[in-house]
Design a protein around this motif. Sequence first.
Motif, PDB file in Angstrom:
ATOM      1  N   ARG A 647      21.209  11.108  10.952  1.00 34.53           N
ATOM      2  CA  ARG A 647      20.052  10.933  11.842  1.00 34.53           C
ATOM      3  C   ARG A 647      19.140  12.153  11.788  1.00 34.53           C
ATOM      4  N   VAL A 648      19.700  13.354  11.851  1.00 36.20           N
ATOM      5  CA  VAL A 648      18.880  14.572  11.816  1.00 36.20           C
ATOM      6  C   VAL A 648      18.163  14.705  10.481  1.00 36.20           C
ATOM      7  N   VAL A 649      18.873  14.405   9.389  1.00 35.85           N
ATOM      8  CA  VAL A 649      18.240  14.500   8.065  1.00 35.85           C
ATOM      9  C   VAL A 649      17.115  13.481   7.935  1.00 35.85           C
ATOM     10  N   ARG A 650      17.312  12.269   8.461  1.00 33.40           N
ATOM     11  CA  ARG A 650      16.280  11.235   8.391  1.00 33.40           C
ATOM     12  C   ARG A 650      15.045  11.642   9.190  1.00 33.40           C
ATOM     13  N   GLU A 651      15.245  12.224  10.362  1.00 30.09           N
ATOM     14  CA  GLU A 651      14.103  12.649  11.170  1.00 30.09           C
ATOM     15  C   GLU A 651      13.314  13.751  10.481  1.00 30.09           C
ATOM     16  N   MET A 652      14.013  14.697   9.873  1.00 28.19           N
ATOM     17  CA  MET A 652      13.317  15.797   9.207  1.00 28.19           C
ATOM     18  C   MET A 652      12.561  15.306   7.971  1.00 28.19           C
ATOM     19  N   THR A 653      13.190  14.481   7.155  1.00 27.12           N
ATOM     20  CA  THR A 653      12.530  14.011   5.938  1.00 27.12           C
ATOM     21  C   THR A 653      11.395  13.035   6.253  1.00 27.12           C
ATOM     22  N   GLN A 654      11.550  12.221   7.295  1.00 27.32           N
ATOM     23  CA  GLN A 654      10.480  11.284   7.659  1.00 27.32           C
ATOM     24  C   GLN A 654       9.230  12.040   8.067  1.00 27.32           C
ATOM     25  N   ASN A 655       9.400  13.132   8.746  1.00 24.28           N
ATOM     26  CA  ASN A 655       8.252  13.946   9.149  1.00 24.28           C
ATOM     27  C   ASN A 655       7.555  14.549   7.929  1.00 24.28           C
ATOM     28  N   ARG A 656       8.347  14.974   6.945  1.00 21.93           N
ATOM     29  CA  ARG A 656       7.745  15.581   5.752  1.00 21.93           C
ATOM     30  C   ARG A 656       7.037  14.545   4.890  1.00 21.93           C
ATOM     31  N   PHE A 657       7.598  13.343   4.812  1.00 21.49           N
ATOM     32  CA  PHE A 657       7.009  12.310   3.961  1.00 21.49           C
ATOM     33  C   PHE A 657       5.722  11.729   4.541  1.00 21.49           C
ATOM     34  N   THR A 658       5.465  11.947   5.807  1.00 20.53           N
ATOM     35  CA  THR A 658       4.273  11.374   6.456  1.00 20.53           C
ATOM     36  C   THR A 658       3.247  12.428   6.817  1.00 20.53           C
ATOM     37  N   LEU A 659       3.311  13.596   6.201  1.00 16.33           N
ATOM     38  CA  LEU A 659       2.355  14.659   6.519  1.00 16.33           C
ATOM     39  C   LEU A 659       0.933  14.306   6.081  1.00 16.33           C
ATOM     40  N   ALA A 660       0.787  13.433   5.071  1.00 15.96           N
ATOM     41  CA  ALA A 660      -0.556  13.097   4.560  1.00 15.96           C
ATOM     42  C   ALA A 660      -1.209  11.957   5.336  1.00 15.96           C
ATOM     43  N   ASP A 661      -0.507  11.358   6.281  1.00 17.28           N
ATOM     44  CA  ASP A 661      -1.076  10.216   7.012  1.00 17.28           C
ATOM     45  C   ASP A 661      -2.331  10.565   7.808  1.00 17.28           C
ATOM     46  N   PRO A 662      -2.426  11.742   8.469  1.00 14.23           N
ATOM     47  CA  PRO A 662      -3.647  12.038   9.253  1.00 14.23           C
ATOM     48  C   PRO A 662      -4.881  12.355   8.417  1.00 14.23           C
ATOM     49  N   SER A 663      -4.753  12.464   7.081  1.00 14.37           N
ATOM     50  CA  SER A 663      -5.908  12.818   6.261  1.00 14.37           C
ATOM     51  C   SER A 663      -6.956  11.698   6.313  1.00 14.37           C
ATOM     52  N   PRO A 664      -8.260  12.022   6.083  1.00 16.47           N
ATOM     53  CA  PRO A 664      -9.327  11.001   6.154  1.00 16.47           C
ATOM     54  C   PRO A 664      -9.118   9.845   5.187  1.00 16.47           C
ATOM     55  N   LEU A 665      -8.589  10.123   3.979  1.00 13.64           N
ATOM     56  CA  LEU A 665      -8.416   9.055   2.999  1.00 13.64           C
ATOM     57  C   LEU A 665      -7.361   8.050   3.445  1.00 13.64           C
ATOM     58  N   CYS A 666      -6.259   8.525   4.031  1.00 12.32           N
ATOM     59  CA  CYS A 666      -5.167   7.627   4.421  1.00 12.32           C
ATOM     60  C   CYS A 666      -5.413   6.956   5.768  1.00 12.32           C
ATOM     61  N   SER A 667      -6.083   7.646   6.672  1.00 14.76           N
ATOM     62  CA  SER A 667      -6.256   7.100   8.025  1.00 14.76           C
ATOM     63  C   SER A 667      -7.525   6.263   8.176  1.00 14.76           C
ATOM     64  N   GLY A 668      -8.451   6.340   7.196  1.00 17.87           N
ATOM     65  CA  GLY A 668      -9.709   5.608   7.319  1.00 17.87           C
ATOM     66  C   GLY A 668      -9.616   4.180   6.806  1.00 17.87           C
ATOM     67  N   LEU A 669     -10.793   3.541   6.698  1.00 13.90           N
ATOM     68  CA  LEU A 669     -10.870   2.158   6.251  1.00 13.90           C
ATOM     69  C   LEU A 669     -10.441   2.014   4.796  1.00 13.90           C
ATOM     70  N   LEU A 670     -10.766   3.007   3.962  1.00 15.95           N
ATOM     71  CA  LEU A 670     -10.416   2.940   2.550  1.00 15.95           C
ATOM     72  C   LEU A 670      -8.899   2.920   2.358  1.00 15.95           C
ATOM     73  N   GLY A 671      -8.181   3.718   3.144  1.00 15.48           N
ATOM     74  CA  GLY A 671      -6.726   3.725   3.052  1.00 15.48           C
ATOM     75  C   GLY A 671      -6.123   2.390   3.420  1.00 15.48           C
ATOM     76  N   GLU A 672      -6.684   1.724   4.446  1.00 16.76           N
ATOM     77  CA  GLU A 672      -6.175   0.410   4.839  1.00 16.76           C
ATOM     78  C   GLU A 672      -6.452  -0.633   3.764  1.00 16.76           C
ATOM     79  N   GLN A 673      -7.650  -0.573   3.132  1.00 18.85           N
ATOM     80  CA  GLN A 673      -8.010  -1.559   2.115  1.00 18.85           C
ATOM     81  C   GLN A 673      -7.196  -1.379   0.820  1.00 18.85           C
ATOM     82  N   LEU A 674      -6.919  -0.122   0.431  1.00 17.30           N
ATOM     83  CA  LEU A 674      -6.148   0.116  -0.784  1.00 17.30           C
ATOM     84  C   LEU A 674      -4.688  -0.265  -0.614  1.00 17.30           C
ATOM     85  N   GLY A 675      -4.129  -0.018   0.552  1.00 12.58           N
ATOM     86  CA  GLY A 675      -2.719  -0.296   0.762  1.00 12.58           C
ATOM     87  C   GLY A 675      -1.848   0.836   0.249  1.00 12.58           C
ATOM     88  N   TYR A 676      -0.549   0.726   0.530  1.00 11.22           N
ATOM     89  CA  TYR A 676       0.370   1.810   0.176  1.00 11.22           C
ATOM     90  C   TYR A 676       0.571   1.910  -1.336  1.00 11.22           C
TER      91      TYR A 676
END
Length: 732
Positions: A647-676
């Motif tokens: 559980r602790v390892v999952r919480e730490m790695t999940q935080n690191r893998f989602t560090l780019a989510d707040p960026s304008p490209l990922c959080s804007g309309l273009l990120g939603e249209q492109l998909g993961y």
Amino acid sequence: VIDRSRNSSPTTDEETAGKNCENQSGKGVRGNPSRRARCRKSGRRATNYRLSSGSWAAKTTTIKKLKHEEVVAMIDKRSNGARRSRITDDNIRDWVDSEAFESRNAASMSILESKLNETSAVKDYPAHGSVEENRPDGVFRGMSVQLNGMVTSKVMNRKARLLTSAIKKYEVQFVGIGEVGVNWKKANRKRLLSLLPELTGEARAMTANNTTENVAVHQQGGVATLALGEIINYYKKGSKDFRHLGRWTSFILQSIQGHRTRVVQAYGVRANRSNILGSVYQQHVRYIQQHLNENVSPRQLFESDLLWQLSVWRALGDRIILIMDINCHVLTGKLSRALTVEGIDLKEITKDHIGSLCPNTHSSGSEQIDGVWATPDITVTAVKWLPYSESPGDHRSCVFDFTTLSAIGTRERRIVLPACRRLVSSNPAAVNAYISEMDRQFSIHRIHDRLDDIQKLSNGEFPMSDHCQELMDKLDAQVIEIQLHCESKCRHIYRPDSPYSPDISLWDKRGKMFKRMIVLEGTVRNPGVIRKQARKLGIAAPKMWTYDECVHGVQLCKAWKKKLSKYAPCLRVEHLQQRLLEAEATENKERAKAIRTMMTREESSSMWSSLSYTFNDNGGRSNAVTRVERIENGVTVEYTEQTEVERVVREMTQNRFTLADPSPLCSGLLGEQLGYLANTEVAEQILTGNYIAPEEASNATVLVLEEISRIAEVMKAGKVSLSVSPEEFTQY
């Protein structure tokens, strides 16, 4: 004043060898100008007399054409002379010790050599059982060997050659060796691996002999273990005989915490009495008389001590593989039956996996007295007793497999370690040597001309005809051979004891020069060159040095190298800094850049080596994560349970893998249209240039999208040039 003539008495003081390393001129012909001039005049007078008397008159010389046999004989003679002129540390040690040792032990050595000849001439029984020569995945492979001593060079070389051959043939990963017969305190070669020079790769060895006595180099008894290859990743040192009699030694295989296997090599003392003073029986009798006040025989002492030690290891939870010359029947003997009692639970593996015991494991015996015992939690998959012709000693060797899952708790696949690469793009000298050799080979084999001929023959047709395709395949195979050849010739790989520095290099060269001076007379074709090089290294009057002084010189140089090895990293850094200052002073920018790159690379390598040594407990292989810590509310909290750790390892790695989510490209309309995965219709529109960027997109994002569509258009149109020039290829 020390008399350095050839007839002077041998010296024993190292200071004598040290003084001659100083730069001082000798008092011979070269150090006396007037004497040198007189010698020249006398030489001229002798030459004029011979010319005038006709003794050097011109003669008609007939050049005889040598036959093939005469040429081969001359080549063999020169190669033998060259081999004799190579002096190593082993040669020096042999010269110093062999004559005295062989004279003292002539009788015992002749007996051992006669036994060796009898063993070689014994009827060679066929192998018993079978194992695959190519070791399969998911198993470890061990080997049991009885050397019966390695006294003379003849015996040692034969046994070392057979042992190395068997290890390579069956891809053995560890060896249990009995009756090594070496007193390591007296021996010049302090390590078992020095007796096996043909073994390649990384290895670990543990030896045990009777250290309560220190009489001679040859000491009957003694055991050893040898670990090789990828099994070193799980290797840990074990324990030896607690009475220091060399009766057993062990090592541990461990990967997962709490799951480990102990491999034990033991030698069982014979029950019958021996009156030979150097025998194992008499060694143990003397120990009992000096240290114990009990009326016990060596065999009884061995059995009680071994059974107690095995019960302790089993109580600690160790799985055990016991390799032993038990010197009694492996099933019906007293000790054999004692190994099967509850609390030890060892069982001999031969009969269960082959169906019958080995007919005889000693050359003059009639029953199996050597064996491999394993606890029930060790899964053995194959057993093979080798014939005498493949066994190093007078006992038959055994090769056996057992699963890695039962030994270390995981299924491991067979690992093939990569070879060191000679061609490295960061090494300019290696790259230049590779390219020059490649050009030379291409010119010799007319690669470019043959390629042009194939192109003319095909007339630009595609696909090519079968004949042209066959020619191209042959040409491609030859180019690959040339590439491999050029890589093998582009540089030499050195493995020095210490990093290079001028101080260490000086003493290393002096040591090698002393070895060459030992054979200065006889097999050396041009001794004058050696004397000249010796004087450059500060060795004055090299022609006047005696054999004993040269040996002391080698020892002195080795002592200085060992002393300077402690400061080798500092000396290396100081040397590179000095070279960097010289390059900058001469404004040699390329040289200065190369030195800076070298310093950065070596500093980084040293740092990561220290980190790996500190944190990797299992020989460079990371263990399973069984404990984590993190700070919660200012307090360090430790987690050891599996669910909590995950559980602790999952919480730490999940935080690191989602560090780019707040960026304008990922959080804007273009990120939603492109998909993961960027596999939507919007992604196709961007490639075709039909996508209209949203207003919130920045100018940089719009330019990137336009460039993506332009590159896609060029690639679809087939306008991308795939031709690479030699300069571009070299740069790449």
